[in-house]
Design an enzyme around this catalytic site. Sequence first.
Site, short mmCIF file in Angstrom:
data_model
loop_
_atom_site.label_atom_id
_atom_site.label_comp_id
_atom_site.label_asym_id
_atom_site.label_seq_id
_atom_site.Cartn_x
_atom_site.Cartn_y
_atom_site.Cartn_z
N LYS B 100 0.88 -1.17 0.00
CA LYS B 100 0.00 0.00 0.00
C LYS B 100 0.91 1.22 0.00
O LYS B 100 1.58 1.50 1.01
CB LYS B 100 -0.92 0.00 1.22
CG LYS B 100 -1.79 1.24 1.31
CD LYS B 100 -2.65 1.26 2.56
CE LYS B 100 -3.24 2.64 2.77
NZ LYS B 100 -4.03 2.75 4.01
N GLY B 161 -8.46 9.17 8.80
CA GLY B 161 -8.86 9.24 10.20
C GLY B 161 -9.90 10.29 10.51
O GLY B 161 -10.26 10.48 11.67
#
Lengths: 67, 262
Positions: B100, B161
């Site tokens: 990733k 987040g």
Amino acid sequence: MSEFTVNHAPRPWREGLTVAAALADEGRAPESVATALNGAFVPRARRADTPVQPGDELTLIQPITGG
Amino acid sequence: MSFTLYGRTLSSRFLLGTAGYPSPEVLRQAVRASGAQVLTVGLKRTLAAAGDNGFVAAVRDALRETGGQLLPNTAGCRSAREAITLAHMARELYDTAWIKLEVVGDEYTLQPDPWELVAAAEQLVRDGFQVFPYCTDDLITCRRLLDAGCELLMPWGAPIGSGQGLLNPFALRTLRARLPGVPLIVDAGIGAPSHAAQAMELGIDAVLLNSAVAQAGDPVRMAAAFGQAIAAGRLGFEAGVMARQDMAVASTPVDGRPFLIG
């Protein structure tokens, strides 16, 4: 006395020092970390013949959780 | 419902992050409840052979149960060079070519740096990696990443987040329309199961999230909720969501209906 650093912490340098030897000095099992020298990846198989010079930065990385 | 990422066929379209859980046991149970088969992990500098209270072991245990796959990340990288080095270290530590790819260009938004991202992707593909690029929803950046050899894309829904959900559904719809056949995984910004369902209804192929589960009051139940929302959203997309109308359209037929009054 000449020094190099491990994850930015100073360490005494010695003649003939390799990445593998520096890792052993840290008490780390070879499979437990990945290594880079001055920002360049050093594969496990190359640690024993990769010399560490005074002023070098050795990076040790270990697995953690992540997103 | 299954889909394929870099030749790996997965039955779950839920990719789950492993950071920030209250305990390894909660993490293990959350993975089980989610049904996720792809778990993201990270890397950190460390001087001492410090333990992590068993979190990484919990991840490996969970993977053994599900037959899943690790997806290491390059979180914290600010340049292509840094990300390339970290990716190589990750491949050695986790024994997978999946990576990733995160190259952040702004500390405040943690927005990916498209130039560094594309440069890193080009090199990593040459080095034999299977790259999962964390990117914005910009169509041209996404095309450049595909040109670099990425076989899939991971556009953000909102900043990492933040839990804000899909800030720009139009951009995601545009990606879906302009890049048919390219696996799209919304990564970052998802806060509630409804956000994940919305992404899936748009035709996004999968969702990757972490904080929304790890920071929930009950991470295990939230993992299950996301699993169901993602599956429901996908089913809704495949079933074909009805077209919107500006005005009311009676659902009950009135033709031939007896008038009781008047």
